[in-house]
Scaffold this active site. Structure first.
Site, mmCIF file in Angstrom:
data_model
loop_
_atom_site.group_PDB
_atom_site.id
_atom_site.type_symbol
_atom_site.label_atom_id
_atom_site.label_comp_id
_atom_site.label_asym_id
_atom_site.label_seq_id
_atom_site.Cartn_x
_atom_site.Cartn_y
_atom_site.Cartn_z
ATOM 1 N N MET A 91 0.779 -1.266 0.045
ATOM 2 C CA MET A 91 -0.231 0.200 -0.243
ATOM 3 C C MET A 91 0.766 1.220 0.053
ATOM 4 O O MET A 91 0.478 2.412 0.271
ATOM 5 C CB MET A 91 -0.818 -0.064 1.389
ATOM 6 C CG MET A 91 -1.907 -1.290 1.323
ATOM 7 S SD MET A 91 -3.697 -0.804 1.859
ATOM 8 C CE MET A 91 -2.896 -0.487 3.807
ATOM 9 N N GLY A 92 2.116 0.974 -0.261
ATOM 10 C CA GLY A 92 2.961 2.197 -0.424
ATOM 11 C C GLY A 92 3.522 2.839 0.880
ATOM 12 O O GLY A 92 3.341 2.108 1.848
ATOM 13 N N PHE A 93 4.195 4.091 0.807
ATOM 14 C CA PHE A 93 4.782 4.755 1.883
ATOM 15 C C PHE A 93 5.832 3.679 2.561
ATOM 16 O O PHE A 93 5.772 3.562 3.497
ATOM 17 C CB PHE A 93 3.876 5.253 2.892
ATOM 18 C CG PHE A 93 4.300 6.453 3.721
ATOM 19 C CD1 PHE A 93 4.414 7.569 3.107
ATOM 20 C CD2 PHE A 93 4.900 6.320 4.793
ATOM 21 C CE1 PHE A 93 5.047 8.881 3.777
ATOM 22 C CE2 PHE A 93 5.278 7.580 5.830
ATOM 23 C CZ PHE A 93 5.141 8.668 5.055
ATOM 24 N N GLY B 109 10.889 -2.760 5.738
ATOM 25 C CA GLY B 109 10.028 -4.068 5.673
ATOM 26 C C GLY B 109 9.523 -4.135 4.531
ATOM 27 O O GLY B 109 9.830 -5.735 3.924
ATOM 28 N N HIS B 110 9.141 -3.506 3.562
ATOM 29 C CA HIS B 110 8.714 -3.564 2.229
ATOM 30 C C HIS B 110 9.817 -3.962 1.299
ATOM 31 O O HIS B 110 9.860 -4.869 0.776
ATOM 32 C CB HIS B 110 8.055 -2.468 1.522
ATOM 33 C CG HIS B 110 6.592 -1.784 2.378
ATOM 34 N ND1 HIS B 110 6.554 -0.685 3.179
ATOM 35 C CD2 HIS B 110 5.403 -2.160 2.326
ATOM 36 C CE1 HIS B 110 5.503 -0.373 3.387
ATOM 37 N NE2 HIS B 110 4.673 -1.410 3.072
ATOM 38 N N LYS C 288 4.832 -9.940 9.381
ATOM 39 C CA LYS C 288 4.216 -8.966 10.531
ATOM 40 C C LYS C 288 2.781 -8.942 10.306
ATOM 41 O O LYS C 288 1.879 -8.914 11.258
ATOM 42 C CB LYS C 288 4.661 -7.343 10.176
ATOM 43 C CG LYS C 288 4.017 -6.403 11.000
ATOM 44 C CD LYS C 288 4.352 -4.904 10.503
ATOM 45 C CE LYS C 288 2.972 -4.520 11.211
ATOM 46 N NZ LYS C 288 2.296 -3.863 10.062
ATOM 47 N N ASP C 289 2.260 -9.102 9.036
ATOM 48 C CA ASP C 289 0.745 -9.260 8.879
ATOM 49 C C ASP C 289 0.440 -10.622 8.779
ATOM 50 O O ASP C 289 -0.083 -11.408 7.714
ATOM 51 C CB ASP C 289 0.461 -8.656 7.605
ATOM 52 C CG ASP C 289 0.667 -7.043 7.786
ATOM 53 O OD1 ASP C 289 -0.043 -6.430 8.316
ATOM 54 O OD2 ASP C 289 1.678 -6.567 7.259
ATOM 55 N N SER D 70 3.855 1.542 8.132
ATOM 56 C CA SER D 70 3.606 2.655 7.512
ATOM 57 C C SER D 70 2.761 3.517 8.476
ATOM 58 O O SER D 70 2.897 4.819 8.760
ATOM 59 C CB SER D 70 2.916 2.657 6.508
ATOM 60 O OG SER D 70 3.397 1.731 5.354
ATOM 61 N N ARG D 71 1.944 2.912 9.483
ATOM 62 C CA ARG D 71 1.168 3.538 10.543
ATOM 63 C C ARG D 71 1.920 4.016 11.657
ATOM 64 O O ARG D 71 1.583 4.897 12.172
ATOM 65 C CB ARG D 71 -0.018 2.752 10.848
ATOM 66 C CG ARG D 71 -0.842 2.430 9.974
ATOM 67 C CD ARG D 71 -2.160 1.884 10.639
ATOM 68 N NE ARG D 71 -3.347 1.616 9.707
ATOM 69 C CZ ARG D 71 -3.507 0.831 8.831
ATOM 70 N NH1 ARG D 71 -3.031 -0.449 8.830
ATOM 71 N NH2 ARG D 71 -4.911 0.784 7.926
HETATM 72 P P1 AMP Z 1 1.343 -2.857 3.527
HETATM 73 O O1 AMP Z 1 1.824 -1.822 2.472
HETATM 74 O O2 AMP Z 1 1.402 -2.395 4.739
HETATM 75 O O3 AMP Z 1 0.134 -3.376 3.037
HETATM 76 O O4 AMP Z 1 2.382 -3.932 3.520
HETATM 77 C C1 AMP Z 1 2.818 -4.840 2.118
HETATM 78 C C2 AMP Z 1 3.605 -5.865 2.743
HETATM 79 O O5 AMP Z 1 4.728 -5.497 3.171
HETATM 80 C C3 AMP Z 1 2.839 -6.845 3.295
HETATM 81 O O6 AMP Z 1 2.974 -8.089 2.978
HETATM 82 C C4 AMP Z 1 3.217 -6.808 4.701
HETATM 83 O O7 AMP Z 1 3.042 -7.766 5.417
HETATM 84 C C5 AMP Z 1 4.787 -6.280 4.431
HETATM 85 N N1 AMP Z 1 5.211 -5.595 5.726
HETATM 86 C C6 AMP Z 1 4.882 -4.528 6.250
HETATM 87 N N2 AMP Z 1 5.563 -4.239 7.143
HETATM 88 C C7 AMP Z 1 6.497 -4.988 7.410
HETATM 89 C C8 AMP Z 1 7.697 -5.234 8.196
HETATM 90 N N3 AMP Z 1 7.860 -4.464 9.196
HETATM 91 N N4 AMP Z 1 8.595 -6.360 8.112
HETATM 92 C C9 AMP Z 1 8.208 -7.093 6.984
HETATM 93 N N5 AMP Z 1 7.291 -7.181 6.048
HETATM 94 C C10 AMP Z 1 6.481 -6.141 6.215
#
Ligand code: AMP
Length: 265
Positions: free
Chosen positions: A14-16, A20-21, A136-137, A173-174
Site C-alpha cells: 500500500m506504499g509509503f 520492511g517492504h 508482520k501481517d 507505515s502507520r
Molecule cells: P502494506 O503496505 O502495509 O500493505 O504491506 C505490504 C507488505 O509488506 C505486506 O506483505 C506486509 O506484511 C509487508 N510488511 C509490512 N511491514 C513489514 C515489516 N515490518 N516487515 C516485513 N514485512 C512487512
C-alpha cells in the site's frame, strides 16, 4: 535444472515504503527473474471508521526507492483499474470464517474479504509465479495461502520475517502517526512478545496460562488491548496446549493508531 519459464516475483504493497517492504523486494530480487511491485491503497479493506483518507502516501519517494532496488515494474493502479465495475457493485471474495473471525477480523470484519478480493485481482493482472508477503501481517499470510490454494495453486507464497526498528518496534507505515510518547508505549508489544517467548522456552505449554501472562504484560491505561492470543500457526484455530507451531499475535490501539505484532513459537 532451472525452469525455462521466468520466475516473476510480486510484492503487493500500500506504499509509503519502509525497510520492511524493501526486504520483500530484495527477497524477490534474489529469487526471481523479474520483480513487480504494486502500490495501491485498497479502499475495500478499510472499515468505514478507519484511516483510508489519512493513509500516508508518497508515490515519488516509493518509485525512487523501488528503482534503487532494481525493480522491473512498479504498478500504481487506480481504483478504477482494480474495480472497473465500481465500488458499489464489485463481488467480494469471502475466505473461510475460521481465518477471518479471529484476531484482526474481530474489530475489522470486512478487512480480510477486502484483502482477499484485491490480492486475487492483482494476481490475475500480474500473473506472478512467486508472491512475497511479510510475517508482520501474519493473519494476512494465512488468508493469501488460502486464496492461492483456492484460485491459483501454482503461485509460491513466500513469508518474509518482520523487519524491526533498532529498538524492536515492527516497522509499519502507520508508525508515522505516533507521537514520541506513543512511540515509547508501542515498545510494549515487542516486550510482551519477548516475555512470552521466554516463558515458552522455559517449558510453559498451557495456552491459557501463556495468554494470561501475555495480557497482563500488555495492561496499561494508555494502551487499548484489542487482542493478545495464541492460535495454531497453520489455520489460526484455538488450542489448549502447544504441541505444534503456534502464532502469538497482538493488536493494540494507542491514541488513534492501531498496531499489530506477532511471534511464531
Ligand atoms: P502494506 O503496505 O502495509 O500493505 O504491506 C505490504 C507488505 O509488506 C505486506 O506483505 C506486509 O506484511 C509487508 N510488511 C509490512 N511491514 C513489514 C515489516 N515490518 N516487515 C516485513 N514485512 C512487512
Amino acid at each position: 535444472m532451472s525452469s525455462v519459464y521466468p520466475k516473476i516475483g510480486f510484492v503487493p504493497t500500500m506504499g509509503f515504503l519502509h525497510e520492511g517492504h524493501l526486504s520483500l523486494v530484495r527477497a524477490a530480487r534474489r529469487e526471481c527473474d523479474r520483480v513487480v511491485v504494486s502500490v495501491f491503497v485498497n479502499p475495500v479493506q478499510f472499515e468505514a471508521n478507519e484511516d483510508l483518507g489519512l493513509y500516508p502516501r508518497d508515490e515519488a519517494r516509493d518509485l525512487e526507492l523501488l528503482r534503487a532496488e532494481g525493480v522491473d515494474e512498479v504498478w500504481f493502479p487506480t481504483v478504477e483499474d482494480v474495480y472497473p465495475e465500481g465500488l458499489d457493485n464489485f463481488e467480494r471474495i469471502h475466505p473461510p470464517t475460521y481465518l477471518t473471525d479471529v484476531f484482526c477480523g474481530i474489530d475489522r470484519p470486512n478487512h480480510f474479504s477486502g484483502v482477499a478480493t484485491v490480492v486475487k485481482r492483482l494476481f490475475e493482472k500480474v500473473q506472478p509465479t512467486d508472491a512475497y508477503f511479510g510475517q508482520k501481517d501474519y493473519q494476512q499470510t494465512r488468508i493469501v495461502d488460502w486464496l492461492i490454494q483456492a484460485y491459483s495453486p501454482l503461485i509460491r507464497l513466500h513469508v518474509c520475517p518482520t523487519v524491526r526498528e533498532p529498538d524492536g518496534l515492527a516497522m509499519s507505515s502507520r508508525n508515522t502517526y505516533l507521537s514520541s510518547e506513543e512511540r515509547t508505549l508501542a515498545l510494549q508489544l515487542r516486550k510482551a512478545l519477548i516475555g512470552l517467548e521466554e516463558s515458552f522456552l522455559s517449558g510453559q505449554r498451557s495456552v491459557e496460562d501463556l495468554e494470561q501472562e501475555f495480557k497482563v504484560s500488555l495492561s496499561s491505561p494508555d494502551l487499548e488491548l484489542l487482542y493478545a492470543e495464541i492460535r495454531s500457526a497453520k489455520d489460526l484455530k484455538w488450542l489448549n496446549e502447544i504441541q505444534n507451531k503456534v502464532v502469538a499475535a497482538v493488536a493494540v490501539r494507542i491514541g488513534k493508531t492501531r498496531l499489530i505484532d506477532n511471534v511464531l513459537l
